[in-house]
Design a protein around this motif. Sequence first.
Motif, PDB file in Angstrom:
ATOM      1  N   GLY A  25       5.180  36.042  13.209  1.00 58.77           N
ATOM      2  CA  GLY A  25       6.265  36.843  13.784  1.00 58.77           C
ATOM      3  C   GLY A  25       5.800  38.244  14.106  1.00 58.77           C
ATOM      4  O   GLY A  25       6.128  38.810  15.152  1.00 58.77           O
ATOM      5  N   MET A  26       4.988  38.807  13.221  1.00 56.12           N
ATOM      6  CA  MET A  26       4.496  40.161  13.434  1.00 56.12           C
ATOM      7  C   MET A  26       3.582  40.240  14.665  1.00 56.12           C
ATOM      8  O   MET A  26       3.515  41.252  15.348  1.00 56.12           O
ATOM      9  CB  MET A  26       3.731  40.574  12.173  1.00 56.12           C
ATOM     10  CG  MET A  26       3.477  42.037  12.036  1.00 56.12           C
ATOM     11  SD  MET A  26       1.977  42.488  12.863  1.00 56.12           S
ATOM     12  CE  MET A  26       2.347  44.150  13.330  1.00 56.12           C
ATOM     13  N   MET A  27       2.889  39.151  14.942  1.00 57.71           N
ATOM     14  CA  MET A  27       1.954  39.117  16.079  1.00 57.71           C
ATOM     15  C   MET A  27       2.691  38.907  17.414  1.00 57.71           C
ATOM     16  O   MET A  27       2.104  39.074  18.476  1.00 57.71           O
ATOM     17  CB  MET A  27       0.930  37.986  15.918  1.00 57.71           C
ATOM     18  CG  MET A  27       0.195  37.952  14.588  1.00 57.71           C
ATOM     19  SD  MET A  27      -0.858  39.386  14.399  1.00 57.71           S
ATOM     20  CE  MET A  27      -1.383  39.227  12.688  1.00 57.71           C
ATOM     21  N   GLY A  28       3.947  38.500  17.342  1.00 55.64           N
ATOM     22  CA  GLY A  28       4.721  38.270  18.568  1.00 55.64           C
ATOM     23  C   GLY A  28       4.764  39.544  19.405  1.00 55.64           C
ATOM     24  O   GLY A  28       4.753  40.651  18.858  1.00 55.64           O
ATOM     25  N   ASN A  29       4.797  39.406  20.716  1.00 60.56           N
ATOM     26  CA  ASN A  29       4.775  40.561  21.627  1.00 60.56           C
ATOM     27  C   ASN A  29       3.551  41.442  21.340  1.00 60.56           C
ATOM     28  O   ASN A  29       3.589  42.668  21.486  1.00 60.56           O
ATOM     29  CB  ASN A  29       6.068  41.376  21.509  1.00 60.56           C
ATOM     30  CG  ASN A  29       6.442  42.056  22.816  1.00 60.56           C
ATOM     31  OD1 ASN A  29       6.292  41.488  23.895  1.00 60.56           O
ATOM     32  ND2 ASN A  29       6.919  43.279  22.733  1.00 60.56           N
TER      33      ASN A  29
END
Length: 473
Positions: A270-274
């Motif tokens: 999730g943290m790596m998203g975008n």
Amino acid sequence: MRSYTQFYIDGRWTSPVTPKTAEVINPATEEVSGEISLGSPADVDLAVAAARRAFATYGESSVKDRLDLLEAIQAEYERREAELGEAIMVEMGAPKGLANGFHTLLGKGHLGTAIEVLKEFKFEEQRGVTLIRKEPIGVCGLITPWNWPMNQTCVKIFPALAAGCTMILKPPQLAPYSAQILAEILDKAGVPAGVFNMIQGQGSVIGAALSRHEDVDMISFTGSEPVGVQIQKDAADTVKRVGLELGGKSAWIVLDDASLAANVAGATAGMMGNSGQTCSAGSRLLVPASRLDDVKRAAAEAASGVTVGDPQSDVAMGPVVSKSQYNIIQQYIEKGLEEGAELIAGGLGRPEGLDKGWYVKPTVFVGTNDMVIAREEIFGPVLVVIPYDDIDDAVRIANDSNFGLGGYVSGEDLDTCRAVSRRMRTGAIWVNGGFDFHAPFGGYKRSGNGREWGEFGFHEYLEVKSVIGWGAA
Ligand code: NDP
């Protein structure tokens, strides 16, 4: 090649007072994807004058008229959603699935939410002898960043329109295309002349001219902390309202009873998203020290499973937005290594096989909360795992930050999650996930002031008037 060299002022597409253009670079290819015009303070004066004229009538428009307008915009937005997604992919490198998914959906969501809220919103209420009226604040300057272009613009424009304000939008130079299409959407939907204006250009020129302008009543800004500070200083002489949505270094607390595999994997991916370019990203993952080895394995596996590549393909992560952003992130990774943080995934340089484009390796460190990589906002796919001893320690670490924007708590026991969420000094906390367009969003501490999203977003654009004696017998 895209060429967007006109501004939208007073209901017309207008050439800049002094012609000047700038190239826009596609971060996936490092090649020029098009050009925009860069405005000057003279363009700002024209737009502010148009917005002021329009406010005289739009500020008194009925709720019904504003609802009709928002619904017309909604139809046009839906018609051009795919073009918006394509523009976002080219301008800031979001993978097509994300650009055509969550990016455009956020804009549409804020529009739909503004309609819902407006239908119920009480602009007047009587308390005793006093009538309390909520009136539009006037002419607003909206200054936005590149990281979630539709979210950041729509979360401002639609509540402002719903409240009866007129406005000038200054989109980011790095992501100007989607804002240009949005201006076309508003034009086509029949926004009255002068109500919405848009000028592209440099923040230090257009943003500063708006912030200092005598005839602008409020500035709503989303972006970095130093620019937010500068805007407040620029706005001080005219005592205008300034709403600031700034950066974050949000903590994700994984409680002892949480399923580690699922939560650590979810938090990491999730943290790596975008590409990690989300102000509320859970960039500090706080985990029980007793389970650190399991966490390391789960986080490393999740990071290595994040596919990186051409945004046109089916990947989880595209490039970061620019060369300068890439370099900043590399410097932070270097800093983490120098500070002695343990690198468990990713690291310096581009991912293998990607020689062109501003691609960063999904990177995970294990570190301590006093390290620079745990204190400063990196705004890239770099996660810092921090072990804690017990819940008090976890809360202490979470709150030991200059920022206070987002926060996350994962755990099986909901009461414990709730108790932890109460103790976190931050504006929005997600307990085991969830999503809500009506939840107010904004920061504590240096993450800003004010609240956007849903009904709270309306108050940013409203003045409160007391008419005492209104209800006198
Ligand atoms: P910046 O603060 O650099 O820029 C944001 C906007 O402000 C851009 O349009 C920029 O113009 C403009 N600007 C720059 N200088 C000035 C000035 N002197 N006066 C007025 N406006 C100015 O941020 P980024 O675009 O780099 O975005 C990344 C930052 O934004 C991160 O720190 C991130 O955390 C934060 N952010 C916060 C969010 C929140 O909701 N709290 C959401 C998204 C991002 P130009 O195009 O010329 O740069």
